[in-house]
Design an enzyme around this catalytic site. Sequence first.
Site, PDB file in Angstrom:
ATOM      1  N   LYS A 135       1.859  -3.555   6.683  1.00 32.17           N
ATOM      2  CA  LYS A 135       2.312  -3.642   5.286  1.00 32.17           C
ATOM      3  C   LYS A 135       3.817  -3.410   5.199  1.00 32.17           C
ATOM      4  CE  LYS A 135      -1.600  -4.661   3.518  1.00 32.17           C
ATOM      5  NZ  LYS A 135      -1.811  -5.974   2.900  1.00 32.17           N
ATOM      6  N   SER A 173       0.829  -1.199   0.000  1.00 33.79           N
ATOM      7  CA  SER A 173       0.000   0.000   0.000  1.00 33.79           C
ATOM      8  C   SER A 173       0.866   1.252   0.000  1.00 33.79           C
ATOM      9  CB  SER A 173      -0.851  -0.041   1.278  1.00 33.79           C
ATOM     10  OG  SER A 173      -1.355   1.228   1.591  1.00 33.79           O
ATOM     11  N   TYR A 190      -2.196  -0.432  10.645  1.00 30.23           N
ATOM     12  CA  TYR A 190      -2.449  -1.084   9.346  1.00 30.23           C
ATOM     13  C   TYR A 190      -1.254  -0.896   8.416  1.00 30.23           C
ATOM     14  CZ  TYR A 190      -3.723  -1.442   4.496  1.00 30.23           C
ATOM     15  OH  TYR A 190      -3.680  -1.748   3.157  1.00 30.23           O
ATOM     16  N   TYR A 247      -0.400  -0.250  -3.915  1.00 30.57           N
ATOM     17  CA  TYR A 247      -1.530   0.439  -4.542  1.00 30.57           C
ATOM     18  C   TYR A 247      -1.689   1.821  -3.924  1.00 30.57           C
ATOM     19  CZ  TYR A 247      -2.951  -4.557  -4.323  1.00 30.57           C
ATOM     20  OH  TYR A 247      -2.996  -5.923  -4.298  1.00 30.57           O
TER      21      TYR A 247
END
Length: 341
Positions: A156, A127, A152, A179
């Site tokens: 990643k 991400s 979060y 992304y």
Amino acid sequence: MKKTILVTGGAGYIGSITILELIRNTDFEIISVDNFLNSSSKTFQRIKKISGKEIINYQIDLRDLENLKEVFENHKIDGIIHFAALKSVPESVAKPHWYYDNNLNSQLNIMKCCELYYIKNLIFSSSCSVYGEVQNLPVDENTPLSEVKCPYAHTKKIGEEMLVFWANQSKVNTIALRYFNPVGADPSGLLGEDPRNTPTNLVPVITGSAIGNLPPVKVFGSDYPTRDGSCIRDYVHVNDIADAHIKALIYLFEKKNHELFDIINLGTGSGVTVLEMIHSFIKVTGEKLNYILAERREGDVAQIYSNPQKAKDLLNWVPKYDVNQMMETAWKWQIYLKNDL
Ligand code: NAD
Ligand code: WQD
């Protein structure tokens, strides 16, 4: 021989659209693992309705290694796309332990199964949140990572770091795709995001508000140093994201990678403001949308957008959908979903 792909999180937003694009564009066999933690079991009926194809889904928790091993005993897997994770920023702040447990232990079990079952190709969902607050735009893969803003994003960042050492040691060809802001739905209007949680991301908030499920949209901040005062992000259509996964997988199958571990940004390269997103929605749908200018949201950066050159150079990936098509498909899906509950 036909290749078999394991998609984890296949019932989720990006996983399900990727399965659909795999069906449309390849002859790969597809297996999914998803426990519907944040998705609907209707997803696979929807995929069947659009494509005619029945997908085998194992409804198991990826943290359960013994159950997961059965999937690999039953199928000879050639490559894995590992989407499954929890992804809500505010929820991760409220329940960090849950996020570390779910995201990292799921990933560790996938890595373990790659070793046990000699799987040599892995795509990992990362991400743009790993970049944290950046000084120089656009962001390319060499941009230094600054402090992450939430658990979060931390999962990643740790996830990528684990893969660096492991991919090289275990000789598993691995790509982490970072992304930016995936939005929109399948152009058929029959498949899109159907989460269990109340949406907090901009586009589902806009469509949810327009259809009457949510209150007026709050524009978080109108005094940022941007062209209209609202934040800038790099929105990218979910079917373009899906297409990049297929290209990345084929790139690995064709042994075109020079590194065992690599990182590739997935964005359009164009920054769009919140107010521009809202105006695009109103223009393409002709719907009325109530919105108010509100306070800044904690943790938001003023602007971030990608340099997607590496994806073009390595994968020949160029996003096809523009912002208006993102809004049009998201709205088509929202209308469908209202009648398909
Ligand atoms: P999603 O929540 O729609 O899909 C994730 C799926 O994984 C869900 O169907 C969920 O039920 C499943 N899952 C989660 N934990 C599981 C477990 N322990 N066992 C089995 N299944 C489990 O999310 P998404 O938007 O499709 O995102 C896919 C991936 O892309 C995630 O890793 C996410 O962090 C990453 N990502 C998403 C975005 C975004 O804005 N959507 C942006 C960047 C990165
Ligand atoms: C977009 C813009 C908000 C809601 C998150 C994660 C990131 C990645 C993508 C997973 C921001 C504004 C939003 C609203 C608003 N996901 N907004 N009113 O925060 O850019 O990125 O999703 O990896 O990690 O952090 O996405 O859709 O929440 O916000 O004004 O009701 O819309 O301030 O500028 P974000 P978002």
